[in-house]
Write an enzyme that holds these catalytic residues in place. Structure first.
Site, short mmCIF file in Angstrom:
data_model
loop_
_atom_site.label_atom_id
_atom_site.label_comp_id
_atom_site.label_asym_id
_atom_site.label_seq_id
_atom_site.Cartn_x
_atom_site.Cartn_y
_atom_site.Cartn_z
N ALA A 1 0.87 -1.16 -0.05
CA ALA A 1 -0.02 -0.11 0.01
C ALA A 1 0.93 1.23 -0.05
O ALA A 1 2.24 1.04 0.36
CB ALA A 1 -1.01 0.01 1.20
N ASN B 1 -0.12 7.95 0.25
CA ASN B 1 -0.47 9.26 -0.33
C ASN B 1 -1.33 10.12 0.55
O ASN B 1 -2.47 9.35 0.86
CB ASN B 1 -0.72 9.19 -1.75
N GLU C 1 -0.90 2.66 7.13
CA GLU C 1 -1.09 3.59 6.14
C GLU C 1 -1.62 4.87 6.58
O GLU C 1 -1.02 5.98 6.42
CB GLU C 1 -1.79 3.26 4.90
ZN LIG Z 1 4.91 2.55 5.28
#
Ligand SMILES: [Zn+2]
Length: 840
Positions: free
Chosen positions: A257, A260, A293
């Protein structure tokens, strides 16, 4: 080593106005970028990063300028003729390619043939889409406008500010991003659908996928994403800084993953959960990836490392936080024990090799960056070390220190020392001198413990092969003594002794920190084994004791027999994470027994002896009211049982395979075992059926299981036939290609034929993965698999000439070390396996 210049030193951009117009039919895009920024006074030229872009025009402050593309440096050099101001506006028009390798701007192919365009800019691929200063320190504001086909979904870091239609084309302009690094910019264009939610304080959260997947498969991710965002809002005491966060599952994705800012992209298997066909472990994995993330939205995005040396600030932290968050949200999963069994062991195994990198590593060239993303070091070991810092300053101070860090450095860049000073300010402890030793030195200590009566003698060395005597490195080691005796916080010397208050045998490193303990007194070892047998050690202690024994066997400080004896004492073990290490021990013992029929037969019998107790309890079918531990444990137990080839087990495996009319209906938690056993022991037709099924599968979890089963075949003709399919994109997605190669290499029967296929198709691999983070995976995995002189020669012949490639060098060197040390181990211990007796 070539050193690249930091372009940020001469030009500091503050704002980009970027416009991209991609065309899926021609697989090209055109674009323009206006960059406002400040150039060093009296500079006669300015350099931007640009890679594989055709530059059509350049102006600076409205004056047309000469420019030069320097491909070997990924640079665009622009003259500053008649420019006297230091505040400049550069406008560049350019064209580029939408390329199949999964970085820059690339296409993802859905099952129904439509194309989703997506970006992957970390670590230094933004330059493939627009000219920029592509360095993490060069934070700027981005205003992005995208052209897209009407009716397609268009996503970027922020929400759309304006949408206009012209014929069949839509132009979407997004709100300005916060100040951020280029590697975090992202966009996705395609036919997608979503499920939406909102956090308590109003952040819009959406989970997206292609229409190959039902919307109900997005529900688990949405629920987790909302909860995790709320958790971090509270934990970091700093609210998520954007108004929305999209999570998008992409059909083609190189890593797991990518964080962003506000537009997190995932491999499908890391985000989608079909409650009916996804295993418990995959679900757990999905939750940890989402948490990882999301934690980057603060650690990495809001505060960013100054340069790639401190990549660990991003990755080690996110790895630790993924467990802390999931543990808070799903306490029933007992995930901190999985942290111990997975991350810590992965770190230990890699970190004991000579030539391994430190968590903080000096980076000169961008091509070196990809080799930094070593999952065992910068993720796993770094996270273990941060947990050590967490324990050192205490939970409350740790949280307080992070708040201080975010207040101090939001929207800026930092180095590791900035984090340590925040923790020092709130705790009053000397965190920097303690932690930098661990972060900056590669490897970890072996603590030799010799306890006699009231004297505890300690000696530390870097953990490695015994061929090396005393090593110069010293670590400040938290001793973690149990049961409590004299209080000693850190052991900070090469050797020394301590006078104890009580003579009872001690256990050290009870928290399983990043070092290994060798109890030199055999009576001491026997005592610990007796504690295991009588159930007096907690799961984490059992797990680390076993792990220490195995690591010491590998390096000659102990032997495989000690490990097997300890395994024997654990045959009634019920905890899945402990079994995770037990199965690792068995897989090492299997490697030692390779090509030695007698030893191999013995290992099979022993595997059955170990697994039988739990096999009888758990069986093949899940009970409605069983614990998650049992569901996950069943997979390991059945795996070990089928390895033993006990006839009743194989018969049962085939019975299970035939019980279900469709592969999709086999329960997800045991599916990989059942399918693998069916390929190995069932009808030859099963292999062909799975090959035919594979490209039609949309569920990524199932697709992995089918790949694992196929690549486990013992039939060389069938295996070789399947190699012909590997480069066909309608059979294997590029993102899944490495799994096929690695699993065929792991399989002893197909190893030779796969190796020769791999080496003769290397040109194709370089073309498709050469610039990708996954490129160094081949020397890394081959290094983990090979165990004989013959294979070492093959490895050397093929990989050594490639050492001049910066992105491969480190992993090739470590691979050679790893194979060599495995050969030495076989020499020491294989014969011992033959004469070792399994007790009844
Ligand atoms: Zn990472």
């Amino acid at each position: 080593m070539v050193k690249v210049d930091r372009l940020y030193e001469t030009f500091q951009p503050s704002r980009y106005e970027l416009s991209i117009d991609p065309n899926k039919n021609t697989m090209r895009f055109k674009g323009s970028v206006t960059i406002h920024g400040k150039v060093k006074s009296q500079a006669t030229s300015v350099r931007l990063h640009a890679k594989k872009l055709a530059i059509t025009s350049v102006t600076v402050n409205d004056i047309v300028q000469n420019f030069k593309v320097i491909p070997e440096k990924d640079e665009l050099k622009i003259d500053l003729k008649n420019i006297s101001k230091t505040q400049i506006t550069i406008i560049v028009h350019f064209k580029g390619f939408i390329t199949k390798p999964m970085h820059g701007l690339y296409p993802c192919f859905t099952q129904d043939g439509s194309i989703i365009l997506a970006t992957q800019f970390e670590s230094h691929h933004a330059r493939e889409v627009f000219p920029c200063i592509d360095e993490p320190e060069a934070k700027a504001i981005f205003s992005l406008t995208l052209a897209s086909p009407k009716n397609e979904i268009v996503l970027s870091n922020t929400e759309a500010a304006s949408i206009t239609h012209k014929g069949e084309t839509t132009h979407t302009t997004f709100y300005d991003t916060p100040l951020m690094s280029t590697y975090l910019l992202a966009f996705v264009i395609g036919d997608l659908h979503a499920t939406n939610g909102t956090t308590k304080n109003g952040t819009k959260v959406s989970v997206w996928s292609s229409k190959d997947h039902s919307k109900k498969n997005l529900a688990f991710a949405l629920d987790t994403a909302v909860k995790v965002t709320e958790f971090f809002n509270e934990y970091f005491d700093t609210p998520y800084p954007l108004t929305k966060c999209d999570h998008v599952a992409l059909p083609d994705f190189s890593s797991g993953a990518m964080e962003n800012w506000g537009l997190i992209t995932y491999r499908e298997v890391c985000l989608l959960v079909d409650e009916a066909t996804t295993s418990a472990s995959t679900k757990e994995y999905v939750a940890t990836v989402i948490a990882h993330e999301l934690s980057h939205q603060w650690f990495g995005n809001l505060v960013t490392m100054k340069w790639w040396d401190d990549l660990w600030l991003n990755e080690s932290f996110a790895t630790l936080m993924e467990y802390i968050a999931v543990d808070a949200l799903y306490p029933e999963w007992d995930i901190m024990l999985s942290f111990a069994s997975q991350e810590a062991l992965s770190a230990f195994w890699r970190d004991c090799l000579p030539g391994v990198q430190a968590v903080k590593t000096h980076v000169n060239h961008p091509d070196e960056i990809s080799t930094l993303f070593d999952p065992s070091i910068v993720y796993a070991k770094g996270a273990r070390l941060l947990l050590m810092a967490h324990d050192y300053v205490g939970k409350a101070n740790f949280k307080k220190g992070l708040r201080h860090y975010f207040e101090q450095y939001a929207y800026g860049n930092t180095t590791g020392d900035d984090l340590w000073s925040s923790l020092e300010i709130v705790s009053g402890k000397k965190v920097k001198s303690f932690m930098n030793k661990w972060i900056e030195q590669p490897g970890f200590p072996l603590l030799m413990v010799n306890q006699k009566d009231l004297k505890l003698s300690l000696k530390q060395n870097r953990f490695s092969d015994t061929s090396k005597k005393d090593t110069p490195e010293i670590w400040p080691i938290p001793l973690g003594i149990k049961p409590k005796n004299k209080s000693i916080e850190l052991f900070n010397k090469p050797s020394g002794s301590i006078k104890l208050e009580k003579p009872d045998f001690l256990r050290l490193n009870s928290g399983g920190l990043h070092y290994s303990v060798r109890y030199e007194n055999p009576e001491h070892r026997a005592y610990l084994k007796s504690l295991i047998k009588s159930g007096k050690l907690n799961p984490s202690e059992r797990l680390f004791l076993l792990n220490d024994t195995l690591m010491q066997a590998r390096t000659g400080h102990g032997s495989i027999i000690e490990t097997l004896d300890l395994l024997d004492a654990l045959s009634m073990e019920r905890m899945e994470p402990v079994w995770g290490v037990m199965s690792l021990c068995m897989s090492d013992a299997r490697t030692l027994a390779e090509d030695d029929d007698l030893a191999e037969q013995k290992m099979k019998s022993f595997a059955w002896k170990l697994a039988k107790y739990n096999y009888d309890i758990l069986g093949w079918q899940k009970n409605d009211d069983e614990s998650l531990n049992d569901t996950k444990l069943r997979g390991i137990i059945l795996g070990m049982s089928t390895y033993s080839e006990e006839p009743s087990v194989i018969k049962a495996a085939l019975r299970e395979y035939h019980r279900y009319k469709k592969i999709e209906n086999i329960p997800a938690d045991t599916r990989h075992i059942i399918l693998s056993a069916a390929v190995r022991h069932g009808d030859m037709k099963i292999f062909d059926d799975l090959i035919a099924l594979y490209p039609t599968i949309t569920n990524a979890d199932l697709r992995q299981d089918v790949c694992n089963a196929i690549t486990g075949t013992r039939n060389l003709t069938q295996a070789k036939e399947s190699f012909k399919l590997l480069k066909k994109p309608d059979f294997v997605r590029l993102q899944d290609f490495d799994r096929w190669v690695i699993f065929y290499l792991r399989n002893r029967k197909t190893r030779k034929v796969m190796w020769s296929w791999l080496t003769s198709n290397w040109g194709w691999i370089t073309k498709n993965f050469g610039d990708d983070k996954s490129y160094d995976l081949y020397p890394r995995h081959a290094g983990r698999i090979f165990a004989t002189n013959e294979w070492l020669d093959k490895y050397n012949d093929f990989f050594l000439p490639m050492k001049k490639e910066i992105s491969l060098k480190r992993n090739i060197e470590i691979g050679v070390q790893e194979i060599t040390s495995r050969i030495k181990w076989r020499k020491r211990d294989t014969k011992k396996l033959e004469t070792w007796n399994i007790t009844d």
